[in-house]
Design a protein around this motif. Structure first.
Motif, PDB file in Angstrom:
ATOM      1  N   MET A   1     -45.155 -15.513  74.511  1.00  0.00           N
ATOM      2  CA  MET A   1     -43.937 -15.325  73.734  1.00  0.00           C
ATOM      3  C   MET A   1     -43.986 -13.957  73.065  1.00  0.00           C
ATOM      4  SD  MET A   1     -42.452 -17.923  70.936  1.00  0.00           S
ATOM      5  CE  MET A   1     -40.814 -17.765  70.396  1.00  0.00           C
ATOM      6  N   SER A   2     -42.874 -13.231  73.074  1.00  0.00           N
ATOM      7  CA  SER A   2     -42.854 -11.903  72.462  1.00  0.00           C
ATOM      8  C   SER A   2     -42.819 -12.023  70.947  1.00  0.00           C
ATOM      9  CB  SER A   2     -41.651 -11.113  72.964  1.00  0.00           C
ATOM     10  OG  SER A   2     -40.465 -11.776  72.612  1.00  0.00           O
ATOM     11  N   GLU A   3     -43.202 -10.925  70.306  1.00  0.00           N
ATOM     12  CA  GLU A   3     -43.210 -10.904  68.846  1.00  0.00           C
ATOM     13  C   GLU A   3     -41.808 -11.041  68.295  1.00  0.00           C
ATOM     14  OE1 GLU A   3     -45.447  -7.908  66.820  1.00  0.00           O
ATOM     15  OE2 GLU A   3     -46.727  -7.637  68.570  1.00  0.00           O
ATOM     16  N   MET A   4     -41.713 -11.591  67.110  1.00  0.00           N
ATOM     17  CA  MET A   4     -40.422 -11.775  66.449  1.00  0.00           C
ATOM     18  C   MET A   4     -40.438 -11.041  65.117  1.00  0.00           C
ATOM     19  SD  MET A   4     -38.695 -13.539  68.471  1.00  0.00           S
ATOM     20  CE  MET A   4     -37.749 -15.006  68.506  1.00  0.00           C
ATOM     21  N   THR A   5     -39.245 -10.742  64.637  1.00  0.00           N
ATOM     22  CA  THR A   5     -39.073 -10.139  63.324  1.00  0.00           C
ATOM     23  C   THR A   5     -37.839 -10.744  62.686  1.00  0.00           C
ATOM     24  OG1 THR A   5     -38.973  -8.057  62.103  1.00  0.00           O
ATOM     25  CG2 THR A   5     -37.696  -8.192  64.140  1.00  0.00           C
ATOM     26  N   SER A   6     -37.725 -10.588  61.398  1.00  0.00           N
ATOM     27  CA  SER A   6     -36.553 -11.093  60.687  1.00  0.00           C
ATOM     28  C   SER A   6     -35.626  -9.936  60.362  1.00  0.00           C
ATOM     29  CB  SER A   6     -36.970 -11.757  59.372  1.00  0.00           C
ATOM     30  OG  SER A   6     -37.781 -12.873  59.628  1.00  0.00           O
ATOM     31  N   ILE A   7     -34.329 -10.205  60.442  1.00  0.00           N
ATOM     32  CA  ILE A   7     -33.339  -9.222  60.013  1.00  0.00           C
ATOM     33  C   ILE A   7     -32.334  -9.915  59.103  1.00  0.00           C
ATOM     34  CG2 ILE A   7     -33.582  -7.761  62.068  1.00  0.00           C
ATOM     35  CD1 ILE A   7     -30.969  -9.031  63.100  1.00  0.00           C
ATOM     36  N   LYS A   8     -31.703  -9.141  58.258  1.00  0.00           N
ATOM     37  CA  LYS A   8     -30.673  -9.701  57.389  1.00  0.00           C
ATOM     38  C   LYS A   8     -29.320  -9.189  57.854  1.00  0.00           C
ATOM     39  CE  LYS A   8     -33.095 -10.315  53.040  1.00  0.00           C
ATOM     40  NZ  LYS A   8     -33.062 -10.032  51.602  1.00  0.00           N
ATOM     41  N   ILE A   9     -28.369 -10.110  57.966  1.00  0.00           N
ATOM     42  CA  ILE A   9     -26.995  -9.740  58.294  1.00  0.00           C
ATOM     43  C   ILE A   9     -26.076 -10.505  57.352  1.00  0.00           C
ATOM     44  CG2 ILE A   9     -27.451  -9.162  60.708  1.00  0.00           C
ATOM     45  CD1 ILE A   9     -26.358 -11.927  61.462  1.00  0.00           C
ATOM     46  N   SER A  10     -24.914  -9.955  57.133  1.00  0.00           N
ATOM     47  CA  SER A  10     -23.959 -10.634  56.262  1.00  0.00           C
ATOM     48  C   SER A  10     -23.408 -11.870  56.969  1.00  0.00           C
ATOM     49  CB  SER A  10     -22.817  -9.685  55.887  1.00  0.00           C
ATOM     50  OG  SER A  10     -22.000  -9.451  57.012  1.00  0.00           O
ATOM     51  N   THR A  11     -22.893 -12.787  56.201  1.00  0.00           N
ATOM     52  CA  THR A  11     -22.312 -14.003  56.796  1.00  0.00           C
ATOM     53  C   THR A  11     -21.089 -13.669  57.640  1.00  0.00           C
ATOM     54  OG1 THR A  11     -21.094 -14.421  54.749  1.00  0.00           O
ATOM     55  CG2 THR A  11     -23.192 -15.585  55.021  1.00  0.00           C
ATOM     56  N   ASP A  12     -20.354 -12.602  57.270  1.00  0.00           N
ATOM     57  CA  ASP A  12     -19.211 -12.178  58.091  1.00  0.00           C
ATOM     58  C   ASP A  12     -19.669 -11.754  59.484  1.00  0.00           C
ATOM     59  OD1 ASP A  12     -17.462 -12.664  56.008  1.00  0.00           O
ATOM     60  OD2 ASP A  12     -17.360 -10.562  55.374  1.00  0.00           O
ATOM     61  N   VAL A  13     -20.760 -10.973  59.539  1.00  0.00           N
ATOM     62  CA  VAL A  13     -21.292 -10.537  60.832  1.00  0.00           C
ATOM     63  C   VAL A  13     -21.802 -11.743  61.607  1.00  0.00           C
ATOM     64  CG1 VAL A  13     -23.099  -9.178  61.962  1.00  0.00           C
ATOM     65  CG2 VAL A  13     -21.825  -8.207  60.029  1.00  0.00           C
ATOM     66  N   LYS A  14     -22.487 -12.657  60.934  1.00  0.00           N
ATOM     67  CA  LYS A  14     -22.986 -13.875  61.583  1.00  0.00           C
ATOM     68  C   LYS A  14     -21.824 -14.663  62.203  1.00  0.00           C
ATOM     69  CE  LYS A  14     -25.552 -18.103  60.664  1.00  0.00           C
ATOM     70  NZ  LYS A  14     -24.534 -19.129  60.726  1.00  0.00           N
ATOM     71  N   ASP A  15     -20.727 -14.797  61.460  1.00  0.00           N
ATOM     72  CA  ASP A  15     -19.570 -15.511  61.987  1.00  0.00           C
ATOM     73  C   ASP A  15     -19.003 -14.814  63.228  1.00  0.00           C
ATOM     74  OD1 ASP A  15     -19.805 -17.416  59.999  1.00  0.00           O
ATOM     75  OD2 ASP A  15     -18.283 -16.483  58.705  1.00  0.00           O
ATOM     76  N   ARG A  16     -18.950 -13.491  63.174  1.00  0.00           N
ATOM     77  CA  ARG A  16     -18.442 -12.746  64.339  1.00  0.00           C
ATOM     78  C   ARG A  16     -19.370 -12.907  65.530  1.00  0.00           C
ATOM     79  NH1 ARG A  16     -16.190  -6.955  62.617  1.00  0.00           N
ATOM     80  NH2 ARG A  16     -15.223  -7.162  64.651  1.00  0.00           N
ATOM     81  N   LEU A  17     -20.675 -12.885  65.280  1.00  0.00           N
ATOM     82  CA  LEU A  17     -21.641 -13.087  66.358  1.00  0.00           C
ATOM     83  C   LEU A  17     -21.497 -14.480  66.965  1.00  0.00           C
ATOM     84  CD1 LEU A  17     -24.828 -11.373  64.881  1.00  0.00           C
ATOM     85  CD2 LEU A  17     -23.433 -10.569  66.804  1.00  0.00           C
ATOM     86  N   ASN A  18     -21.256 -15.467  66.116  1.00  0.00           N
ATOM     87  CA  ASN A  18     -21.085 -16.836  66.618  1.00  0.00           C
ATOM     88  C   ASN A  18     -19.945 -16.920  67.626  1.00  0.00           C
ATOM     89  OD1 ASN A  18     -23.211 -18.008  65.237  1.00  0.00           O
ATOM     90  ND2 ASN A  18     -21.961 -18.518  63.455  1.00  0.00           N
ATOM     91  N   HIS A  19     -18.895 -16.153  67.413  1.00  0.00           N
ATOM     92  CA  HIS A  19     -17.747 -16.160  68.336  1.00  0.00           C
ATOM     93  C   HIS A  19     -18.048 -15.444  69.655  1.00  0.00           C
ATOM     94  CE1 HIS A  19     -15.090 -18.145  65.578  1.00  0.00           C
ATOM     95  NE2 HIS A  19     -15.217 -17.203  64.666  1.00  0.00           N
ATOM     96  N   LEU A  20     -19.121 -14.657  69.673  1.00  0.00           N
ATOM     97  CA  LEU A  20     -19.485 -13.927  70.884  1.00  0.00           C
ATOM     98  C   LEU A  20     -20.508 -14.673  71.747  1.00  0.00           C
ATOM     99  CD1 LEU A  20     -19.789 -10.332  69.382  1.00  0.00           C
ATOM    100  CD2 LEU A  20     -17.922 -11.249  70.773  1.00  0.00           C
ATOM    101  N   LYS A  21     -21.007 -15.766  71.246  1.00  0.00           N
ATOM    102  CA  LYS A  21     -22.006 -16.532  72.002  1.00  0.00           C
ATOM    103  C   LYS A  21     -21.384 -17.119  73.270  1.00  0.00           C
ATOM    104  CE  LYS A  21     -25.195 -17.963  68.384  1.00  0.00           C
ATOM    105  NZ  LYS A  21     -25.894 -19.134  67.822  1.00  0.00           N
TER     106      LYS A  21
END
Length: 138
Positions: A1-21
Motif C-alpha cells: 500500500m502506498s503512503e498516505m497523508t492528510s490534507i484539509k479542504i473546506s466543506t464547500d470543496v468537499k461537497d463539490r468533490l462529492n458531485h464529481l465522484k
C-alpha cells in the motif's frame, strides 16, 4: 500500500468533490488522482489568426484573418480550420504554420484555379469563400 497523508479542504470543496465522484464509494484519493490525470492530458485548444497566405508563390494579406484552432495530442500540434478545409499535424508550431500556408495554397490551386464548370456544390461554395478572402482576385 502506498503512503498516505492528510490534507484539509473546506466543506464547500468537499461537497463539490462529492458531485464529481463516479460512484459514491470512490475515495477522495482516487477522485483527485483521476482529476489530476485528466488535467495533465486534456489541454484546451487555442486559436491564432492566419493573416498572410501564399498564392501562386506570392505572399498576400487576407481581407480578414482566418482563425486556426490548435490542439496538442501526444506532443504534436493539430492545427485546423474546418470552414476552409485546412488541417495539418506537426511536431513544431512554426512548421505547422508553414504547412497551413501550404495547405491554403493547395486549396487555392484546387478550387480557385480550377475550371469553375468542373466544380460542384460544396466545392463552388469553398471557391467563393476563398476568393472573398483576397483583394483583387476574381
Amino acid at each position: 500500500m502506498s503512503e498516505m497523508t492528510s490534507i484539509k479542504i473546506s466543506t464547500d470543496v468537499k461537497d463539490r468533490l462529492n458531485h464529481l465522484k463516479i460512484h459514491p464509494r470512490e475515495t477522495y484519493s482516487d477522485l483527485l488522482f483521476r482529476l489530476a490525470s485528466q488535467a495533465q492530458t486534456e489541454q484546451p485548444s487555442w486559436h491564432i489568426p492566419l493573416i498572410y497566405v501564399r498564392i501562386r508563390g506570392v505572399i498576400r494579406e487576407l481581407r480578414h484573418p482566418i482563425e486556426i484552432s490548435i490542439e496538442m495530442d501526444e506532443g504534436e500540434y493539430i492545427m485546423y480550420n474546418h470552414e476552409y478545409r485546412l488541417l495539418v499535424v506537426a511536431s513544431d508550431l512554426s512548421l505547422g504554420l508553414k504547412d497551413i500556408i501550404d495547405e491554403f495554397e493547395e486549396n487555392w490551386n484546387d478550387f480557385v484555379l480550377q475550371d469553375e464548370n468542373t466544380l460542384l456544390g460544396g466545392a463552388l461554395v469553398l471557391r467563393e469563400e476563398l476568393l472573398s478572402l483576397v483583394s483583387g482576385e476574381t
